[in-house]
Design a protein around this motif. Structure first.
Motif, PDB file in Angstrom:
ATOM      1  N   PHE A  36       5.920  80.319-144.136  1.00 48.43           N
ATOM      2  CA  PHE A  36       4.755  79.803-144.847  1.00 48.43           C
ATOM      3  C   PHE A  36       4.843  78.329-145.191  1.00 48.43           C
ATOM      4  CE2 PHE A  36       4.112  84.287-145.350  1.00 48.43           C
ATOM      5  CZ  PHE A  36       2.732  84.416-145.286  1.00 48.43           C
ATOM      6  N   LEU A  37       3.754  77.644-144.890  1.00 50.68           N
ATOM      7  CA  LEU A  37       3.506  76.317-145.425  1.00 50.68           C
ATOM      8  C   LEU A  37       2.630  76.551-146.650  1.00 50.68           C
ATOM      9  CD1 LEU A  37       2.940  75.948-141.981  1.00 50.68           C
ATOM     10  CD2 LEU A  37       3.549  73.718-142.860  1.00 50.68           C
ATOM     11  N   VAL A  38       2.873  75.817-147.705  1.00 53.54           N
ATOM     12  CA  VAL A  38       2.103  76.024-148.928  1.00 53.54           C
ATOM     13  C   VAL A  38       1.560  74.700-149.455  1.00 53.54           C
ATOM     14  CG1 VAL A  38       3.360  78.114-149.577  1.00 53.54           C
ATOM     15  CG2 VAL A  38       4.114  75.901-150.447  1.00 53.54           C
ATOM     16  N   ALA A  39       0.445  74.810-150.146  1.00 54.66           N
ATOM     17  CA  ALA A  39      -0.133  73.689-150.879  1.00 54.66           C
ATOM     18  C   ALA A  39      -0.022  74.045-152.352  1.00 54.66           C
ATOM     19  CB  ALA A  39      -1.594  73.485-150.486  1.00 54.66           C
ATOM     20  N   GLU A  40       0.589  73.163-153.119  1.00 51.75           N
ATOM     21  CA  GLU A  40       0.780  73.410-154.547  1.00 51.75           C
ATOM     22  C   GLU A  40      -0.088  72.471-155.371  1.00 51.75           C
ATOM     23  OE1 GLU A  40       4.809  73.255-155.892  1.00 51.75           O
ATOM     24  OE2 GLU A  40       5.477  74.806-154.505  1.00 51.75           O
ATOM     25  N   SER A  41      -0.522  72.976-156.508  1.00 51.67           N
ATOM     26  CA  SER A  41      -1.248  72.149-157.463  1.00 51.67           C
ATOM     27  C   SER A  41      -0.237  71.276-158.205  1.00 51.67           C
ATOM     28  CB  SER A  41      -1.994  73.041-158.467  1.00 51.67           C
ATOM     29  OG  SER A  41      -1.056  73.641-159.348  1.00 51.67           O
ATOM     30  N   CYS A  49      -1.959  78.732-148.557  1.00 49.12           N
ATOM     31  CA  CYS A  49      -0.803  79.059-147.721  1.00 49.12           C
ATOM     32  C   CYS A  49      -1.253  79.358-146.310  1.00 49.12           C
ATOM     33  CB  CYS A  49      -0.020  80.236-148.296  1.00 49.12           C
ATOM     34  SG  CYS A  49      -0.882  81.823-148.257  1.00 49.12           S
ATOM     35  N   LEU A  50      -0.316  79.193-145.393  1.00 54.04           N
ATOM     36  CA  LEU A  50      -0.555  79.472-143.980  1.00 54.04           C
ATOM     37  C   LEU A  50       0.779  79.818-143.339  1.00 54.04           C
ATOM     38  CD1 LEU A  50      -2.266  79.421-141.372  1.00 54.04           C
ATOM     39  CD2 LEU A  50      -1.948  76.940-141.324  1.00 54.04           C
ATOM     40  N   LEU A  80      -3.518  73.133-142.144  1.00 49.69           N
ATOM     41  CA  LEU A  80      -3.628  73.318-140.702  1.00 49.69           C
ATOM     42  C   LEU A  80      -2.974  72.151-139.954  1.00 49.69           C
ATOM     43  CD1 LEU A  80      -4.554  75.092-138.422  1.00 49.69           C
ATOM     44  CD2 LEU A  80      -6.854  74.167-138.679  1.00 49.69           C
ATOM     45  N   ARG A  81      -3.188  70.923-140.425  1.00 50.12           N
ATOM     46  CA  ARG A  81      -2.526  69.770-139.796  1.00 50.12           C
ATOM     47  C   ARG A  81      -1.004  69.877-139.926  1.00 50.12           C
ATOM     48  NH1 ARG A  81      -6.927  67.002-142.069  1.00 50.12           N
ATOM     49  NH2 ARG A  81      -5.656  66.283-143.821  1.00 50.12           N
ATOM     50  N   ALA A  82      -0.528  70.334-141.078  1.00 51.67           N
ATOM     51  CA  ALA A  82       0.923  70.505-141.269  1.00 51.67           C
ATOM     52  C   ALA A  82       1.468  71.570-140.317  1.00 51.67           C
ATOM     53  CB  ALA A  82       1.226  70.876-142.723  1.00 51.67           C
ATOM     54  N   ALA A  83       0.704  72.649-140.112  1.00 55.64           N
ATOM     55  CA  ALA A  83       1.141  73.700-139.179  1.00 55.64           C
ATOM     56  C   ALA A  83       1.190  73.166-137.751  1.00 55.64           C
ATOM     57  CB  ALA A  83       0.202  74.902-139.270  1.00 55.64           C
ATOM     58  N   LEU A  84       0.224  72.351-137.373  1.00 53.62           N
ATOM     59  CA  LEU A  84       0.236  71.757-136.028  1.00 53.62           C
ATOM     60  C   LEU A  84       1.452  70.844-135.862  1.00 53.62           C
ATOM     61  CD1 LEU A  84      -3.571  71.007-135.696  1.00 53.62           C
ATOM     62  CD2 LEU A  84      -2.258  72.593-134.282  1.00 53.62           C
ATOM     63  N   ALA A  85       1.753  70.058-136.875  1.00 54.15           N
ATOM     64  CA  ALA A  85       2.925  69.174-136.823  1.00 54.15           C
ATOM     65  C   ALA A  85       4.209  69.993-136.722  1.00 54.15           C
ATOM     66  CB  ALA A  85       2.949  68.262-138.046  1.00 54.15           C
ATOM     67  N   LYS A  86       4.300  71.068-137.501  1.00 52.58           N
ATOM     68  CA  LYS A  86       5.492  71.920-137.454  1.00 52.58           C
ATOM     69  C   LYS A  86       5.627  72.583-136.083  1.00 52.58           C
ATOM     70  CE  LYS A  86       7.940  75.458-140.078  1.00 52.58           C
ATOM     71  NZ  LYS A  86       7.916  76.320-141.272  1.00 52.58           N
ATOM     72  N   ALA A  87       4.507  72.995-135.508  1.00 53.36           N
ATOM     73  CA  ALA A  87       4.530  73.612-134.181  1.00 53.36           C
ATOM     74  C   ALA A  87       5.058  72.625-133.142  1.00 53.36           C
ATOM     75  CB  ALA A  87       3.138  74.102-133.805  1.00 53.36           C
ATOM     76  N   GLY A 102     -16.003  82.987-139.484  1.00 52.86           N
ATOM     77  CA  GLY A 102     -16.554  82.087-138.479  1.00 52.86           C
ATOM     78  C   GLY A 102     -15.509  81.239-137.779  1.00 52.86           C
ATOM     79  N   GLY A 103     -14.386  80.989-138.452  1.00 50.03           N
ATOM     80  CA  GLY A 103     -13.332  80.180-137.849  1.00 50.03           C
ATOM     81  C   GLY A 103     -13.676  78.714-137.737  1.00 50.03           C
ATOM     82  N   HIS A 104     -14.621  78.247-138.553  1.00 50.45           N
ATOM     83  CA  HIS A 104     -15.119  76.873-138.428  1.00 50.45           C
ATOM     84  C   HIS A 104     -14.021  75.824-138.546  1.00 50.45           C
ATOM     85  CE1 HIS A 104     -19.068  78.595-138.391  1.00 50.45           C
ATOM     86  NE2 HIS A 104     -18.871  79.160-139.580  1.00 50.45           N
ATOM     87  N   LEU A 105     -13.098  75.998-139.480  1.00 51.70           N
ATOM     88  CA  LEU A 105     -12.027  75.026-139.645  1.00 51.70           C
ATOM     89  C   LEU A 105     -11.158  74.976-138.385  1.00 51.70           C
ATOM     90  CD1 LEU A 105     -10.585  72.979-141.471  1.00 51.70           C
ATOM     91  CD2 LEU A 105      -9.210  74.862-142.340  1.00 51.70           C
ATOM     92  N   PHE A 106     -10.825  76.127-137.844  1.00 46.45           N
ATOM     93  CA  PHE A 106     -10.032  76.169-136.617  1.00 46.45           C
ATOM     94  C   PHE A 106     -10.785  75.489-135.469  1.00 46.45           C
ATOM     95  CE2 PHE A 106      -8.174  79.892-138.834  1.00 46.45           C
ATOM     96  CZ  PHE A 106      -6.849  79.486-138.832  1.00 46.45           C
TER      97      PHE A 106
END
Length: 140
Positions: A36-41, A49-50, A80-87, A102-106
Motif C-alpha cells: 500500500f501507498l498511503v496519503a496521510e493528513s 490508499c492504493l 496514482l502517480r506515486a503508484a506509477l513511479a513505484k511500478a 466509471g474509472g475516470h481517474l484511471f
C-alpha cells in the motif's frame, strides 16, 4: 506496515459498504501492508490508499480509495502517480486494475479498457464476475 492494517481497513470500510470495493479481512491488510501507498493528513490519519502488487512483469492496482472529505482535492491523482513511479522502479511493464465505477481517474492517467485475457491470470481469475468490473490497463 502491518500496524497500518486497522487504519487501511477503516478507510476502506465505507467503500466496501457502498459496493465500490471488495471486502477484505483485516489479516489481508496486515499481510499485504507493504503493497500500500498511503496519503496521510497533517494529523497522521489516512486520507487515501492504493495497493500495488507485482505479478511477474505486470502490476495490479487494488483497494484504491480516498476519504470522502479528501475527494476532489488531488489525493487520488497523487496516489496514482506515486503508484506509477513505484511500478517503474520495480520494472513493471503494465499496470492493471478493475473498477466497478466509471474509472475516470484511471482513464485520465492513460489507462484503457482491456480484455481479462491480457491480465495476470491468477488476478483475473480472482475477480468476482457478479461485480461486473471493467479491467483497465496501461503501459508503464
Amino acid at each position: 506496515m502491518p500496524e497500518d492494517a486497522a487504519a487501511l481497513a477503516a478507510l476502506s470500510r465505507p467503500f466496501v459498504r457502498s459496493g465500490a470495493l471488495r471486502e477484505r479481512p483485516l489479516s489481508l491488510y496486515a499481510d499485504q501492508a507493504s503493497d500500500f501507498l498511503v496519503a496521510e493528513s497533517p494529523e497522521g490519519t489516512l486520507d487515501g490508499c492504493l495497493g500495488l502488487r507485482a505479478h511477474a512483469a505486470a502490476g495490479v492496482l487494488y483497494n484504491f480509495c480516498v476519504a470522502g472529505h479528501r475527494q476532489g482535492c488531488g489525493t487520488g491523482a497523487r496516489l496514482l502517480r506515486a503508484a506509477l513511479a513505484k511500478a517503474r522502479t520495480r520494472s513493471l511493464r503494465t499496470l492493471f486494475t478493475a473498477t466497478t465505477g466509471g474509472g475516470h481517474l484511471f482513464l485520465r492517467h492513460g489507462f484503457a479498457p482491456t480484455p481479462a485475457s491480457l491480465a495476470p491470470p491468477t488476478w483475473a481469475q480472482s475477480l468476482d464476475p457478479r461485480r461486473n468490473a471493467r479491467i483497465l490497463a496501461r503501459a508503464v
